[in-house]
Design a protein around this motif. Structure first.
Motif, PDB file in Angstrom:
ATOM      1  N   GLN A 283       0.858  -1.135   0.174  1.00 28.87           N
ATOM      2  CA  GLN A 283       0.089   0.022  -0.086  1.00 28.87           C
ATOM      3  C   GLN A 283       0.930   1.278  -0.092  1.00 28.87           C
ATOM      4  N   TYR A 284       0.575   2.337  -1.041  1.00 29.79           N
ATOM      5  CA  TYR A 284       1.346   3.421  -0.933  1.00 29.79           C
ATOM      6  C   TYR A 284       0.802   4.454   0.032  1.00 29.79           C
ATOM      7  N   SER A 285       1.471   5.256   0.665  1.00 23.59           N
ATOM      8  CA  SER A 285       0.846   6.253   1.821  1.00 23.59           C
ATOM      9  C   SER A 285       0.477   7.355   1.121  1.00 23.59           C
ATOM     10  N   ALA A 286      -0.415   7.956   1.797  1.00 19.53           N
ATOM     11  CA  ALA A 286      -1.037   9.414   1.327  1.00 19.53           C
ATOM     12  C   ALA A 286       0.012  10.304   0.787  1.00 19.53           C
ATOM     13  N   GLU A 287       0.944  10.415   1.473  1.00 19.43           N
ATOM     14  CA  GLU A 287       2.030  11.320   1.143  1.00 19.43           C
ATOM     15  C   GLU A 287       2.882  10.614  -0.017  1.00 19.43           C
ATOM     16  N   GLU A 288       3.079   9.440  -0.298  1.00 17.42           N
ATOM     17  CA  GLU A 288       3.433   9.111  -1.413  1.00 17.42           C
ATOM     18  C   GLU A 288       2.642   9.337  -2.685  1.00 17.42           C
ATOM     19  N   GLN A 289       1.498   9.012  -2.664  1.00 18.06           N
ATOM     20  CA  GLN A 289       0.681   9.229  -3.342  1.00 18.06           C
ATOM     21  C   GLN A 289       0.622  10.816  -4.041  1.00 18.06           C
ATOM     22  N   ALA A 290       0.593  11.790  -2.945  1.00 14.74           N
ATOM     23  CA  ALA A 290       0.553  13.253  -3.180  1.00 14.74           C
ATOM     24  C   ALA A 290       1.981  13.350  -4.050  1.00 14.74           C
ATOM     25  N   ALA A 291       3.063  12.945  -3.673  1.00 10.64           N
ATOM     26  CA  ALA A 291       4.225  13.487  -4.294  1.00 10.64           C
ATOM     27  C   ALA A 291       4.090  12.843  -5.682  1.00 10.64           C
ATOM     28  N   LEU A 292       3.677  11.851  -6.026  1.00  9.18           N
ATOM     29  CA  LEU A 292       3.404  11.184  -7.267  1.00  9.18           C
ATOM     30  C   LEU A 292       2.572  12.176  -8.169  1.00  9.18           C
ATOM     31  N   GLU A 293       1.475  12.549  -7.432  1.00  8.02           N
ATOM     32  CA  GLU A 293       0.387  13.631  -8.166  1.00  8.02           C
ATOM     33  C   GLU A 293       1.158  15.127  -8.726  1.00  8.02           C
ATOM     34  N   ALA A 294       2.079  15.332  -7.408  1.00  6.50           N
ATOM     35  CA  ALA A 294       2.846  16.721  -7.544  1.00  6.50           C
ATOM     36  C   ALA A 294       3.661  16.634  -9.054  1.00  6.50           C
ATOM     37  N   PHE A 295       4.409  15.458  -8.797  1.00  3.08           N
ATOM     38  CA  PHE A 295       5.480  15.047  -9.961  1.00  3.08           C
ATOM     39  C   PHE A 295       4.523  15.079 -11.388  1.00  3.08           C
ATOM     40  N   ARG A 296       3.290  14.713 -11.416  1.00  4.57           N
ATOM     41  CA  ARG A 296       2.640  14.524 -12.568  1.00  4.57           C
ATOM     42  C   ARG A 296       2.275  16.062 -12.993  1.00  4.57           C
ATOM     43  N   GLN A 297       1.713  16.895 -11.999  1.00  3.15           N
ATOM     44  CA  GLN A 297       1.489  18.356 -12.299  1.00  3.15           C
ATOM     45  C   GLN A 297       2.547  18.969 -12.868  1.00  3.15           C
ATOM     46  N   LYS A 298       3.849  18.794 -12.290  1.00  6.54           N
ATOM     47  CA  LYS A 298       4.891  19.481 -12.954  1.00  6.54           C
ATOM     48  C   LYS A 298       5.382  19.165 -14.211  1.00  6.54           C
ATOM     49  N   VAL A 299       5.108  17.789 -14.616  1.00  5.70           N
ATOM     50  CA  VAL A 299       5.524  17.232 -15.757  1.00  5.70           C
ATOM     51  C   VAL A 299       4.383  17.773 -16.953  1.00  5.70           C
ATOM     52  N   GLU A 300       2.994  18.163 -16.389  1.00  2.00           N
ATOM     53  CA  GLU A 300       2.036  18.516 -17.293  1.00  2.00           C
ATOM     54  C   GLU A 300       2.236  20.025 -17.670  1.00  2.00           C
ATOM     55  N   ALA A 301       2.755  20.722 -16.546  1.00  2.00           N
ATOM     56  CA  ALA A 301       3.271  22.038 -16.857  1.00  2.00           C
ATOM     57  C   ALA A 301       4.358  22.214 -17.796  1.00  2.00           C
ATOM     58  N   LEU A 302       5.060  21.412 -17.417  1.00  7.41           N
ATOM     59  CA  LEU A 302       6.354  21.320 -18.686  1.00  7.41           C
ATOM     60  C   LEU A 302       5.927  20.937 -20.175  1.00  7.41           C
ATOM     61  N   LEU A 303       4.953  20.212 -20.357  1.00  7.91           N
ATOM     62  CA  LEU A 303       4.488  19.845 -21.446  1.00  7.91           C
ATOM     63  C   LEU A 303       3.479  21.089 -22.040  1.00  7.91           C
ATOM     64  N   ALA A 304       2.811  21.706 -21.296  1.00  9.26           N
ATOM     65  CA  ALA A 304       2.094  22.841 -21.691  1.00  9.26           C
ATOM     66  C   ALA A 304       3.090  23.865 -22.091  1.00  9.26           C
ATOM     67  N   GLY A 305       4.243  24.214 -21.599  1.00 10.66           N
ATOM     68  CA  GLY A 305       5.111  25.199 -22.028  1.00 10.66           C
ATOM     69  C   GLY A 305       6.023  25.070 -23.164  1.00 10.66           C
ATOM     70  N   SER A 306       5.954  23.618 -23.617  1.00 11.53           N
ATOM     71  CA  SER A 306       6.916  23.207 -24.654  1.00 11.53           C
ATOM     72  C   SER A 306       6.351  23.501 -26.101  1.00 11.53           C
ATOM     73  N   PRO A 307       6.896  23.890 -27.078  1.00 13.14           N
ATOM     74  CA  PRO A 307       6.655  24.138 -28.423  1.00 13.14           C
ATOM     75  C   PRO A 307       6.035  22.650 -29.001  1.00 13.14           C
ATOM     76  N   ARG A 308       4.995  22.878 -29.908  1.00 17.62           N
ATOM     77  CA  ARG A 308       4.836  21.421 -30.639  1.00 17.62           C
ATOM     78  C   ARG A 308       5.537  21.420 -31.737  1.00 17.62           C
TER      79      ARG A 308
END
Length: 65
Positions: free
Chosen positions: A40-65
């Motif tokens: 079982q993954y802790s709530a803290e570990e799941q939150a860290a994974l979610e935060a990383f996902r948000q950072k990756v999405e922010a990078l994708l949003a700022g990258s040219p196509r």
């Protein structure tokens, strides 16, 4: 005991993940973590994974196509 094994002998409970979406909302890929055994993954570990996902999405949003 144990669930079905997927590709490479990995069971789904070993691999928590969340979809990464591009600026258009389309699924681009997945951010995931892998542990050598099912657990079982802790709530803290799941939150860290979610935060990383948000950072990756922010990078994708700022990258040219």
């Amino acid at each position: 005991m144990g669930g079905q094994r997927g590709r490479g002998g990995i069971r789904p409970e070993q691999l928590p993940g969340c979809p990464v979406r591009d600026a258009d909302g389309e699924v681009f890929g997945t951010v995931c973590a892998l542990h050598e055994s099912a657990r079982q993954y802790s709530a803290e570990e799941q939150a860290a994974l979610e935060a990383f996902r948000q950072k990756v999405e922010a990078l994708l949003a700022g990258s040219p196509r």
